[in-house]
Design an enzyme around this catalytic site. Sequence first.
Site, PDB file in Angstrom:
ATOM      1  N   SER A  65      69.814  40.298 113.963  1.00  0.00           N
ATOM      2  CA  SER A  65      68.333  40.547 114.382  1.00  0.00           C
ATOM      3  C   SER A  65      67.383  40.705 113.312  1.00  0.00           C
ATOM      4  O   SER A  65      67.264  41.528 112.650  1.00  0.00           O
ATOM      5  CB  SER A  65      68.668  42.180 114.693  1.00  0.00           C
ATOM      6  OG  SER A  65      69.687  42.768 113.560  1.00  0.00           O
ATOM      7  N   LYS A  77      78.134  38.806 104.907  1.00  0.00           N
ATOM      8  CA  LYS A  77      77.676  37.505 105.645  1.00  0.00           C
ATOM      9  C   LYS A  77      76.339  37.179 104.872  1.00  0.00           C
ATOM     10  O   LYS A  77      75.844  35.937 104.737  1.00  0.00           O
ATOM     11  CB  LYS A  77      77.249  37.945 107.288  1.00  0.00           C
ATOM     12  CG  LYS A  77      76.338  39.063 107.087  1.00  0.00           C
ATOM     13  CD  LYS A  77      74.923  38.548 107.336  1.00  0.00           C
ATOM     14  CE  LYS A  77      73.786  39.797 107.319  1.00  0.00           C
ATOM     15  NZ  LYS A  77      72.502  39.286 107.294  1.00  0.00           N
ATOM     16  N   GLY A 129      73.849  43.466 113.383  1.00  0.00           N
ATOM     17  CA  GLY A 129      73.931  42.324 114.351  1.00  0.00           C
ATOM     18  C   GLY A 129      72.800  41.448 113.920  1.00  0.00           C
ATOM     19  O   GLY A 129      72.183  41.537 113.097  1.00  0.00           O
ATOM     20  N   VAL A 175      63.720  41.897 100.042  1.00  0.00           N
ATOM     21  CA  VAL A 175      65.323  42.396  99.680  1.00  0.00           C
ATOM     22  C   VAL A 175      66.250  41.241  99.857  1.00  0.00           C
ATOM     23  O   VAL A 175      66.138  40.692 100.955  1.00  0.00           O
ATOM     24  CB  VAL A 175      65.448  43.760 100.229  1.00  0.00           C
ATOM     25  CG1 VAL A 175      65.758  43.619 101.422  1.00  0.00           C
ATOM     26  CG2 VAL A 175      66.980  44.075  99.395  1.00  0.00           C
ATOM     27  N   SER A 181      66.036  34.369 107.249  1.00  0.00           N
ATOM     28  CA  SER A 181      66.703  35.085 106.302  1.00  0.00           C
ATOM     29  C   SER A 181      66.303  35.092 105.027  1.00  0.00           C
ATOM     30  O   SER A 181      66.134  33.927 104.243  1.00  0.00           O
ATOM     31  CB  SER A 181      68.212  34.320 106.443  1.00  0.00           C
ATOM     32  OG  SER A 181      69.112  34.815 105.282  1.00  0.00           O
ATOM     33  N   ALA A 194      63.839  40.957 111.924  1.00  0.00           N
ATOM     34  CA  ALA A 194      62.686  41.887 112.345  1.00  0.00           C
ATOM     35  C   ALA A 194      61.498  40.957 113.065  1.00  0.00           C
ATOM     36  O   ALA A 194      60.978  41.351 114.096  1.00  0.00           O
ATOM     37  CB  ALA A 194      62.137  42.799 111.270  1.00  0.00           C
ATOM     38  N   ASN A 202      68.165  35.952 102.413  1.00  0.00           N
ATOM     39  CA  ASN A 202      69.273  35.352 101.455  1.00  0.00           C
ATOM     40  C   ASN A 202      69.271  33.833 101.466  1.00  0.00           C
ATOM     41  O   ASN A 202      69.440  33.253 100.687  1.00  0.00           O
ATOM     42  CB  ASN A 202      70.458  35.888 102.167  1.00  0.00           C
ATOM     43  CG  ASN A 202      70.635  37.447 101.720  1.00  0.00           C
ATOM     44  OD1 ASN A 202      70.986  37.785 100.708  1.00  0.00           O
ATOM     45  ND2 ASN A 202      70.261  38.447 102.779  1.00  0.00           N
ATOM     46  N   TRP A 234      62.490  45.901 108.487  1.00  0.00           N
ATOM     47  CA  TRP A 234      63.245  46.335 109.556  1.00  0.00           C
ATOM     48  C   TRP A 234      62.951  47.777 110.052  1.00  0.00           C
ATOM     49  O   TRP A 234      63.345  48.152 111.308  1.00  0.00           O
ATOM     50  CB  TRP A 234      64.765  46.121 109.041  1.00  0.00           C
ATOM     51  CG  TRP A 234      65.812  46.387 110.208  1.00  0.00           C
ATOM     52  CD1 TRP A 234      67.212  47.050 109.626  1.00  0.00           C
ATOM     53  CD2 TRP A 234      65.994  45.833 111.339  1.00  0.00           C
ATOM     54  NE1 TRP A 234      67.871  46.871 110.840  1.00  0.00           N
ATOM     55  CE2 TRP A 234      67.217  46.114 111.768  1.00  0.00           C
ATOM     56  CE3 TRP A 234      65.104  45.090 112.000  1.00  0.00           C
ATOM     57  CZ2 TRP A 234      67.400  45.640 113.020  1.00  0.00           C
ATOM     58  CZ3 TRP A 234      65.354  44.909 113.395  1.00  0.00           C
ATOM     59  CH2 TRP A 234      66.771  45.114 113.733  1.00  0.00           C
ATOM     60  N   GLU A 238      69.642  41.170  99.797  1.00  0.00           N
ATOM     61  CA  GLU A 238      71.091  41.758  99.281  1.00  0.00           C
ATOM     62  C   GLU A 238      72.177  40.978  99.121  1.00  0.00           C
ATOM     63  O   GLU A 238      73.090  41.600  98.461  1.00  0.00           O
ATOM     64  CB  GLU A 238      71.540  42.605 100.852  1.00  0.00           C
ATOM     65  CG  GLU A 238      70.362  43.608 101.329  1.00  0.00           C
ATOM     66  CD  GLU A 238      70.649  44.956 100.600  1.00  0.00           C
ATOM     67  OE1 GLU A 238      71.175  45.039  99.832  1.00  0.00           O
ATOM     68  OE2 GLU A 238      69.938  46.030 101.468  1.00  0.00           O
TER      69      GLU A 238
HETATM   70  N1  LIG Z   1      64.254  42.548 107.863  1.00  0.00           N
HETATM   71  C1  LIG Z   1      65.297  42.268 108.646  1.00  0.00           C
HETATM   72  O1  LIG Z   1      65.172  41.401 109.689  1.00  0.00           O
HETATM   73  C2  LIG Z   1      66.478  42.840 108.503  1.00  0.00           C
HETATM   74  C3  LIG Z   1      67.554  43.063 109.585  1.00  0.00           C
HETATM   75  C4  LIG Z   1      68.429  43.661 109.719  1.00  0.00           C
HETATM   76  C5  LIG Z   1      68.648  44.535 108.643  1.00  0.00           C
HETATM   77  N2  LIG Z   1      67.978  44.337 107.508  1.00  0.00           N
HETATM   78  C6  LIG Z   1      68.358  45.283 106.282  1.00  0.00           C
HETATM   79  O2  LIG Z   1      67.497  46.278 106.065  1.00  0.00           O
HETATM   80  C7  LIG Z   1      67.189  46.669 104.823  1.00  0.00           C
HETATM   81  C8  LIG Z   1      65.710  46.577 104.628  1.00  0.00           C
HETATM   82  O3  LIG Z   1      65.332  45.638 104.825  1.00  0.00           O
HETATM   83  P1  LIG Z   1      63.808  45.133 105.040  1.00  0.00           P
HETATM   84  O4  LIG Z   1      63.709  43.889 105.414  1.00  0.00           O
HETATM   85  O5  LIG Z   1      63.180  46.269 105.893  1.00  0.00           O
HETATM   86  O6  LIG Z   1      63.305  45.359 103.506  1.00  0.00           O
HETATM   87  P2  LIG Z   1      61.892  45.265 103.028  1.00  0.00           P
HETATM   88  O7  LIG Z   1      61.748  45.101 101.519  1.00  0.00           O
HETATM   89  O8  LIG Z   1      60.964  44.919 104.251  1.00  0.00           O
HETATM   90  O9  LIG Z   1      61.427  46.966 103.205  1.00  0.00           O
HETATM   91  C9  LIG Z   1      62.124  48.027 102.302  1.00  0.00           C
HETATM   92  C10 LIG Z   1      61.316  49.069 102.302  1.00  0.00           C
HETATM   93  O10 LIG Z   1      62.243  50.283 101.477  1.00  0.00           O
HETATM   94  C11 LIG Z   1      61.130  50.858 100.771  1.00  0.00           C
HETATM   95  N3  LIG Z   1      61.745  51.553  99.673  1.00  0.00           N
HETATM   96  C12 LIG Z   1      62.593  50.845  98.584  1.00  0.00           C
HETATM   97  N4  LIG Z   1      62.880  51.853  97.924  1.00  0.00           N
HETATM   98  C13 LIG Z   1      62.611  53.225  98.249  1.00  0.00           C
HETATM   99  C14 LIG Z   1      62.986  54.433  98.142  1.00  0.00           C
HETATM  100  N5  LIG Z   1      63.520  54.912  96.841  1.00  0.00           N
HETATM  101  N6  LIG Z   1      62.566  55.552  98.904  1.00  0.00           N
HETATM  102  C15 LIG Z   1      62.106  55.186  99.956  1.00  0.00           C
HETATM  103  N7  LIG Z   1      61.625  53.832 100.443  1.00  0.00           N
HETATM  104  C16 LIG Z   1      62.044  53.100  99.648  1.00  0.00           C
HETATM  105  C17 LIG Z   1      60.166  49.870 100.071  1.00  0.00           C
HETATM  106  O11 LIG Z   1      59.043  50.449  99.879  1.00  0.00           O
HETATM  107  C18 LIG Z   1      60.135  48.819 101.493  1.00  0.00           C
HETATM  108  O12 LIG Z   1      59.082  49.462 102.551  1.00  0.00           O
HETATM  109  C19 LIG Z   1      68.131  45.580 103.963  1.00  0.00           C
HETATM  110  O13 LIG Z   1      69.427  46.060 103.641  1.00  0.00           O
HETATM  111  C20 LIG Z   1      68.327  44.534 105.061  1.00  0.00           C
HETATM  112  O14 LIG Z   1      69.418  43.759 104.775  1.00  0.00           O
HETATM  113  C21 LIG Z   1      66.771  43.906 107.653  1.00  0.00           C
END
Ligand SMILES: NC(=O)c1ccc[n+]([C@@H]2O[C@H](COP(=O)([O-])OP(=O)(O)OC[C@H]3O[C@@H](n4cnc5c(N)ncnc54)[C@H](O)[C@@H]3O)[C@@H](O)[C@H]2O)c1
Length: 327
Positions: free
Chosen positions: A131, A185, A129, A273, A248, A133, A250, A12, A275
């Site tokens: 979305s 959600k 929203g 992750v 997703s 990635a 989840n 993301w 969540e």
């Molecule tokens: N992937 C999606 O489509 C999406 C969309 C909207 C919201 N989100 C939300 O965004 C958040 C991140 O999701 P993601 O899919 O990008 O996860 P991800 O696992 O792809 O990436 C998380 C990143 O955070 C880094 N990280 C972990 N601990 C850290 C620390 N202490 N310091 C710095 N970096 C650290 C990890 O190395 C990793 O690169 C989640 O809460 C998720 O719900 C994700």
Amino acid sequence: MERLAIIGAGSWGSALGKIAYDNGHAVLLYDNSKEAIARFNSKTTASSRIFQATTDLKEAVAFGDIILLAVPTSVIRSVLKEINLVIESEKVFVNASKGLEPKTIKRVSEIVEEEIKSKFVKGFVALSGPSHAEEVILEMLTLVTAASPDLKQAQLIQRVFSNQTYFRVYTLTDLIGVEICSALKNIIALASGIIAGLGYGDNTRAALITRGLVEIKRIACMFGAEEKTVFGLAGLGDLVVTCTSTHSRNFQAGYKIGSGKDLEQALAEMTMVVEGARSAIAAHEMIVENNIYAPIIEAVYDIIYHKFDPRERIMLLMQNDLKEEIL
Ligand SMILES: NC(=O)c1ccc[n+]([C@@H]2O[C@H](COP(=O)([O-])OP(=O)(O)OC[C@H]3O[C@@H](n4cnc5c(N)ncnc54)[C@H](O)[C@@H]3O)[C@@H](O)[C@H]2O)c1
């Protein structure tokens, strides 16, 4: 042109960085994992525009006037503590992560308030929203909401991320509503995966989304959300996408649980992750402490933390007293 430091170079954070960079803003991506930065750099092909990434938090924080959090919510508090040690000027904080802190039941905006010296917080915006990635990166049309009690800050983030081709941002002032909806959600998405893993079909999923939304509304409103937010992009919108899309995490984890794995096995098989499992603890605490009727969320909690058999636990829902459809 705005300057953004994006904290978290996962799916993301990288996707949001691409949007802001394509929209003409300066972006520096930060991650504490060298592997994550290497992964980001290797995905950046010659055909896509390149922005910089670093493992130096101080450099990232100094760079950005906007600090966007895109790390799992389990590390948000510790990341903010680290930011607080190196921050030297006022910033707008944006949270794109989706979750609540178990035990404290704190939203990310509250954690920012606790961990960052107030003189360095110019504002806080939640960006949320439907979305995934994977689709944003392919420039598939996506609509999200930027929420802040300070409308000017929400409008700033709206301008930074909106473009006229694939990404459109709306504003809301109901920060509480957006933060709670985006966390809850994910629990319903786990349930959606569980029922799919058990072999149930579209009727079940539609019922789950409908009744799940009612539970989200009850909890969110009890904690100060505006009811209308629940029916917006960060509520219904995100609930639908996360309950129906195989992107997703989840949903995928829930599917494994519905297919017979326990939470630890399911999480061990996920590279990204999940969540909802953590937010289920926070939601359970909100439900119990405030005597809120939320049978689906409680069933998910029982299945993943009390190791109830998923099919038997869902049958208990079916055997509840017959009643009026309360919305
Ligand atoms: N992937 C999606 O489509 C999406 C969309 C909207 C919201 N989100 C939300 O965004 C958040 C991140 O999701 P993601 O899919 O990008 O996860 P991800 O696992 O792809 O990436 C998380 C990143 O955070 C880094 N990280 C972990 N601990 C850290 C620390 N202490 N310091 C710095 N970096 C650290 C990890 O190395 C990793 O690169 C989640 O809460 C998720 O719900 C994700």
